[in-house]
Design an enzyme around this catalytic site. Sequence first.
Site, PDB file in Angstrom:
ATOM      1  N   HIS A   1      16.344  82.809 -65.422  1.00 48.90           N
ATOM      2  CA  HIS A   1      16.742  84.104 -64.873  1.00 48.90           C
ATOM      3  C   HIS A   1      17.654  84.871 -65.822  1.00 48.90           C
ATOM      4  O   HIS A   1      17.626  86.107 -65.830  1.00 48.90           O
ATOM      5  CB  HIS A   1      17.446  83.924 -63.524  1.00 48.90           C
ATOM      6  CG  HIS A   1      16.499  83.750 -62.376  1.00 48.90           C
ATOM      7  ND1 HIS A   1      15.988  82.526 -62.009  1.00 48.90           N
ATOM      8  CD2 HIS A   1      15.968  84.657 -61.512  1.00 48.90           C
ATOM      9  CE1 HIS A   1      15.191  82.688 -60.969  1.00 48.90           C
ATOM     10  NE2 HIS A   1      15.147  83.965 -60.655  1.00 48.90           N
ATOM     11  N   GLY A   2      18.462  84.192 -66.575  1.00 48.44           N
ATOM     12  CA  GLY A   2      19.367  84.922 -67.444  1.00 48.44           C
ATOM     13  C   GLY A   2      20.029  84.028 -68.463  1.00 48.44           C
ATOM     14  O   GLY A   2      20.283  82.846 -68.205  1.00 48.44           O
TER      15      GLY A   2
END
Length: 457
Positions: free
Chosen positions: A323-324
């Site tokens: 996700h990041g």
Amino acid sequence: MLFNSFVFLLAFLPAALLLHAAAERYRPQARLPLLVLLSFVFYGWWDWRFLPLLAGSIGVNWLVARVLPRDRSGWLFPAALAGNLAVLAAFKYLGFLADLANLIPGLALPRPDLALPLGISFFTFHHIMYLTDLRAGRAPSFGLTRYALYIAFFPQVLAGPLVRWSEIMHQFEERPYARPDAAERIGRGLMLLTVGLAKKVFLGDPLAAYVNPVFQAAAAGKIVTVAEAWQATLGFTFQIYFDFSGYTDMALGIALLFGIVLPQNFDVPYRATSLRDFWRRWHMTLSRFLRDYLYIAFGGNRRGLAIQLAALFATMTLGGLWHGAGLTFVAWGAAHGLGLGAGVLWHRAGGRLPHLVGWALTAAFVMLTWVLFRAATFDAALAIYKGLIGLAPAGSGFKWRTILIAAAVAILGPNAWNAVHRLPPSRLLAAAFALLFVVVVLKIGDDANYEFIYFQF
């Protein structure tokens, strides 16, 4: 271009539909190449400099797929997998890795500042899914045009859903407007597009105005009051849902207009009564990917309890990192891995909870971990948590009305896909959705137009 922008809604999409309808009627063999071209135009609108990356990624992986069934050396698949992950890492994680290395005393590596190509995580995972299934003998080979469309199909190239080849490739062979239900599909596609827009514009974006300033203040080292902390945490809980599920509804609706059925991605996740149930309802296509291509590969639940718990933790931690590129995302994923592991132990011990208690505990866990997901740093997350537990000034001005409405819709409202397909066709219904679409477009022109949250992943 954003799905919630004038240039997309009033120019690109109508033009694309007209061209697609003309190709379908007069030159059916040109329909798929046209969709590929439209998808590249859509992708290149953001930044034409990333078009070679998308085209090169498709070309190289397609060539690998042509050779892979005949490969006897055993090195081609791991090399292709490593190559795809290396490209993803170069653009998304190089700066993150440099920051980690600089934690070692005496190191001072420069931090690369590469622009993140939109959708790179999603189209990389599509390549991995297909090549893995091809190597396992579950997938056939496809021509370049069909493979390019599978990867780059514009409704889902930027933020999913993650579509397996088996869910979409056979649909490319159909004549979508020759189907007896073609008109109904188009109508329901327009309804889904409108519902998704309404979610984004009327619920997701207004919540952003209550959430962003608080997390920005926390990132700047300012004290976050109790009222601000609860406003930001509850607000983001529903903002991310309406932002991402709204995008997904639009993607599914737009795909229907072109005769393609994409898999659902949300099933009222905030009604979940356990963390396992939550992940069966939230970003369902990603959950499937993590289960089938990571969790099972790590051993799953077939090699004993210790392996199962380790596999859950590793899978969700990597899911957080996907996700990041930040330790807060890793911590968010790890927390969900631990939570899922605790659920396994609870059930192994014969534990049972009333549905209401299970729902309350799940909702609280998901909401509190969203703070890690949204916060820029651990210090910012800590400032929010201090406010949540009362270790900060009380504050005032809690914006509860929009949050309450959003909570009611998210928890009590229906699944958009199911609701749209249950509604009986009627002129009154068509007029109501047409009016709603006009109102949404007017609202888009009147307010700030926020980018979708998942575009950064």
